[in-house]
Design a protein around this motif. Sequence first.
Motif: not given
Lengths: 357, 357, 357
Positions: A188-210
């Motif tokens: 996920v990239k924002y207009p000022d250049g900052k970026a996020i990485t996140a992971y979806f694990g099958m079938p129903n997992i979300n792994y993120l930060n922030g």
Amino acid sequence: MFWQPVFCSHELPPARALPIRILGEDLTLYRGEGGSAHVIGFRCAHRKTQLSIGQVEGDCLRCFYHGWKYDGSGQCVEQPAEPKPFSEKIRIPGYPVNEYLGLIFVYLGKGKPPPLPRYPKLESREMSLDPVRLDRICNYFNNIDNSLDNAHVRFVHGRHRETARDEIVKGDPVISVEESEWGIRRFVKYPDGKAITAYFGMPNINYLNGQVVDAEIKRADLLVFKVPVDDENHIHFEVRAIPFTGEHAREWLQRRREKRATEAANRAALVTEVLQGRLHLNDIDPNRTDYVMVEDEIAQTGQGKIPDRSDEHLGRSDAGVIFLRKIWQRELRALAKRQPTKNWTYRPDMIPTYPDT
Amino acid sequence: MFWQPVFCSHELPPARALPIRILGEDLTLYRGEGGSAHVIGFRCAHRKTQLSIGQVEGDCLRCFYHGWKYDGSGQCVEQPAEPKPFSEKIRIPGYPVNEYLGLIFVYLGKGKPPPLPRYPKLESREMSLDPVRLDRICNYFNNIDNSLDNAHVRFVHGRHRETARDEIVKGDPVISVEESEWGIRRFVKYPDGKAITAYFGMPNINYLNGQVVDAEIKRADLLVFKVPVDDENHIHFEVRAIPFTGEHAREWLQRRREKRATEAANRAALVTEVLQGRLHLNDIDPNRTDYVMVEDEIAQTGQGKIPDRSDEHLGRSDAGVIFLRKIWQRELRALAKRQPTKNWTYRPDMIPTYPDT
Amino acid sequence: MFWQPVFCSHELPPARALPIRILGEDLTLYRGEGGSAHVIGFRCAHRKTQLSIGQVEGDCLRCFYHGWKYDGSGQCVEQPAEPKPFSEKIRIPGYPVNEYLGLIFVYLGKGKPPPLPRYPKLESREMSLDPVRLDRICNYFNNIDNSLDNAHVRFVHGRHRETARDEIVKGDPVISVEESEWGIRRFVKYPDGKAITAYFGMPNINYLNGQVVDAEIKRADLLVFKVPVDDENHIHFEVRAIPFTGEHAREWLQRRREKRATEAANRAALVTEVLQGRLHLNDIDPNRTDYVMVEDEIAQTGQGKIPDRSDEHLGRSDAGVIFLRKIWQRELRALAKRQPTKNWTYRPDMIPTYPDT
């Protein structure tokens, strides 16, 4: 089949039995006097009484009605009123159980279970874990659908972000997604250049930060499981890695759990009142620990407990939603045709990232 | 068909009308100003308004909507707004009613009712009667099934027995049953030689002795009727012969009835919370007058409101349950084939016994 | 199709959106920041989220989930997260709205709506209007049926009349009815020669005069709309012409609305308790502003939420009920055969009358 969390470890004291419902099944969860958690069938084989009202004895559970006793595998081991006991012939279902990250995981599939997936970063001794169970009043797929939906954050979580002064990322991001060994990797990239990485694990997992947790914790790793209960209910389990340990962590967790107990008791009622027009989101205290979940619950249950997805109008901003549904459909088609499904595997280098400031 | 109790006499004051539901039928119960109780159809023949909201006048009941008036047989006797009344052509159902032992009995069968069965010992002037209506939230047969089940007492009523210091009989008994003119005679023999005799009367009566009531009343005759309301509800009527009369009895009954009114208001909610795992039996005050019923309700509703009885595993300790079901099945088969059923009759020498100390 | 009221104007402040259900349809009602009321579809076209939880902006409504914005015609005008918006292709239902007599009227039919019927006498500057929405818990036709039923007044409203000292008309009246351009004109003649004229307007309007409102207002014109919500619920809208204006009227209305808010919150519960026999009409405060409605609700919901009308026994006093049903049946038969229905029209000389003293 996958290991799924069904309860939080800290909510099940020794010698306690509870009825649970998960994946459409009624089950009995109990913890033996020695501390082991077990999941067995819902009813006694004798006269079908629900076992959760019974008594834990050692590592076994005794039925309330006539005292038949079962071990954690579902094997009957005692029939006290029978002159000639036949307990060796009596067996109810029993399922493999594992406790990890503060959650109780169960494997409801047949045969030998696969190893329980591990997330090494969350095992770090420099962090403490804050697991939570949030009961939700809509179909679990409303929540799954929301997993890769970055466009909703600005609208649904605007009030939380304002209250929490969550200002690290700003503006409308550009999202790109790709399939991984575990599920979906998202940039996920924002207009000022900052970026996020996140992971979806099958079938129903979300792994993120922030997500901002409170004034002290500006960002934290967050592992989420979205587990079906029945067609109109699911449980949202979260494990948050809080960045301190020891007494500090113990106190922080205790305060948070006390606050949560009160909040959990009225969350569904508040959400229902908002949907019925008797209350507005702005009438709800934004300092609730579950406020982000209240916002999501209003948006997601607001789609209907089981939405009619045949009548949507998706756009480019729904790229994540569309990609995720395609993978689910591909896997479900394979399952329906009894073809092999993908062997989804978490890899320890799948670590979500978030801009520092 | 059998006479069945539908209400307690002391709960229906003169000039009061109430809606009742019994054996799947909605009915109107009222007591005339002169004191006679009546049971008539649920709705006015005119515009189908429920009659219980109407006004008792003399021995009749007047509909709230347009004032049609009915007598206790269901005959319409007045149509005040009609210029040319046709009330003699209007009749709603009306049923024979009898008050006995502090209960209001109704005969819902067709034709002339049989005589109301009498229990001469309970008419004794040396005792007072304590009738009670306990609303239950499971199918009545869960409770019928429990009637001859001596094995459950040790497990289900352990906490009551401990609280009440009920120690007259001890250990696991041996039960033997035989069919009688009234139903089933049961002998229960304890290891120390003490013995109990109890009677089951077809189709839904239990006549026994011995349960400790309070610190004063160590044993008492108890007549129980388990009456269906609908598939998922029934009423448990009890008449207890308390061993004193006069002012003493009046005061004892009044205290007990006041306590019961509070208890009745939350019993179903407490039982439901226990079954949902939010409360434990041990959290409920064991000095409630209905505590034995709370224990039974948890065990019986814990089987499911309508259990799947095809999947049980009965043993020798279920001899009473099995015997009772066989008689019910035999009688129901006869009924289905329009063959004569047994003419069940109570005999005055069927008096339950219990060891003295 | 007819214009139907769906809400009271004063209950919808600017910038507020609400979910409403009317004629079996879920809809979104909102008032723009500039003051115009709008009725559009219940859900956003994008992901089917219910729009009432969204945000009013100017004269538009923005969805809570991803911010799609709709104008009052249902046209989508913004899709903020879309790089290439396609909002001109997105349209949800939107319906003509009119505010009149303090009510918000909607036309749910297809094509160009007919003009909104007007009632010139109620536009008089010498009166103020007191509009009220009363949620009812039975089928609307129970209430329609009651419209021409003068025989019920003496029985159902006896307690109100006693409390309000409503003694202008006495005794059993003789009713005569005739079809009019608008519906049914009704003459009601009392034994002492006093007479009432009242009008029923098709399909669900009652226009009458005379009910005592409070110690100050002995009689007032009253226009009633009985609007279906679904099979088991309807809304009873009333507009009462109170005979004063200015500050006096403002204060009277404010007091009355505050009292009503409390009453509305428990009316359904009280009525339900009366029908279940746990409460009696006499236990309810007869000085409630909605007491006449409580009486009607008990009588009408007491017929059953959807009564079995095939089993009634109508008499001569039901002449009005029978006449009204015949007209409805004639019109419904025409509708079913796709034949033209009567073009019902209010004429300004249809003014209800009531004896002065």
